[in-house]
Design an enzyme around this catalytic site. Structure first.
Site, short mmCIF file in Angstrom:
data_model
loop_
_atom_site.label_atom_id
_atom_site.label_comp_id
_atom_site.label_asym_id
_atom_site.label_seq_id
_atom_site.Cartn_x
_atom_site.Cartn_y
_atom_site.Cartn_z
N SER A 78 3.43 -2.66 6.85
CA SER A 78 3.00 -2.71 8.25
C SER A 78 1.71 -1.94 8.51
CB SER A 78 4.10 -2.16 9.16
OG SER A 78 4.26 -0.76 8.97
N LYS A 81 2.71 4.92 11.85
CA LYS A 81 1.90 4.01 12.67
C LYS A 81 0.61 4.72 13.06
CE LYS A 81 5.26 0.94 12.76
NZ LYS A 81 5.17 -0.30 11.95
#
Length: 261
Positions: free
Chosen positions: A72, A143
């Site tokens: 991701s 993230k």
């Protein structure tokens, strides 16, 4: 015959090599060596335990390895990379900034608030994860910070770029071929929270996917574990994870926001 008897008697008498005195002497000679070996093993075990304790403490409070469990965050981070997370990067006066790659505990925002793992297996897994030898807990995520408290984050402008406080952001770190987001959104980040997104937008479950969850997809700042600073493994990918200048033109917010825009 008398001579033979005398020889026989002398043969039966204990000698220095075979008699009790001899055996005792050899026993005395072996004993220090045995004790020394046991002491060496004990010392090695204590030294090993001390080193392990130091490494665990260092990892827990200063610099923790973190195994990347998915793609991701490609291309910056690949699945299987082991990054080093600086746990001293932030304090009460200096929190996460736009563009930082952070590791955070998503319990209550990205995951259920109370994991139901077996307590024993959780402790073992946490210890291995602390050393970067196992995948992180299901509630740990990595993230990039896109919006901080008070920021208005909008997707997307006419050129398909995210806007933060009205300024378009050229995200050069995105996965090649990805757009900023296929889903539109317009939010204001509450104070003390973060809006975070993966660099591989088409393969990342991030704040966009939790808009309807408790907290609206925003991560509490106090849940941030640390800032990703380096890729430590594999050796061929050893590098520093420098910051990005993508947000340099973003103006500061008035810090008056507190909900959805």
């Amino acid at each position: 015959m008398d001579t033979e008897a005398q020889h026989t008697e002398r043969d039966r008498s204990p000698g220095p090599a075979t008699g009790p005195t001899g055996e005792g002497s050899r026993s005395v000679r072996r004993s220090p060596s045995g004790r020394s070996a046991r002491m060496s093993l004990r010392t090695a075990a204590l030294a090993g335990a001390a080193c392990t304790a130091v490494v665990l403490l260092f990892s827990r409070f200063v610099l923790q390895p973190f195994l990347i469990p998915s793609g991701s965050m490609e291309p910056a981070l690949r699945e299987g990379d082991r990054i080093l997370v600086n746990k001293l990067a932030y304090d009460e006066d200096s929190g996460p900034a736009r563009g930082d790659v952070v590791v955070f505990d998503g319990a209550g925002s990205f995951a259920p608030p109370e994991p139901t793992d077996n307590p024993v297996s959780s402790v073992v897994r946490e210890g291995l994860a602390t050393l970067g030898l196992a995948e992180p807990a299901d509630t740990d995520f990595v993230k990039r910070v896109v919006g901080t408290g008070g920021d208005r984050v909008v997707c997307c402008d006419r050129q398909g770029r995210i806007e933060v406080n009205g300024a378009a952001v050229d995200e050069s770190y995105l996965y090649p071929g990805d757009t900023a987001s296929e889903a539109d959104f317009d939010i204001v980040v509450p104070e003390g929270r973060l809006w975070v997104m993966g660099d591989h937008r088409s393969s990342s479950r991030d704040s966009r996917d939790h808009l309807g969850s408790p907290g609206g997809g925003m991560v509490p700042v106090d849940r941030v574990i640390g800032r990703a600073e380096w890729i430590g493994w594999p050796a061929g990918r050893w590098t520093s994870l420098g910051g990005t200048d993508a947000f340099r033109h973003v103006p500061e917010s008035d810090r008056s926001g507190g909900g959805h825009g």
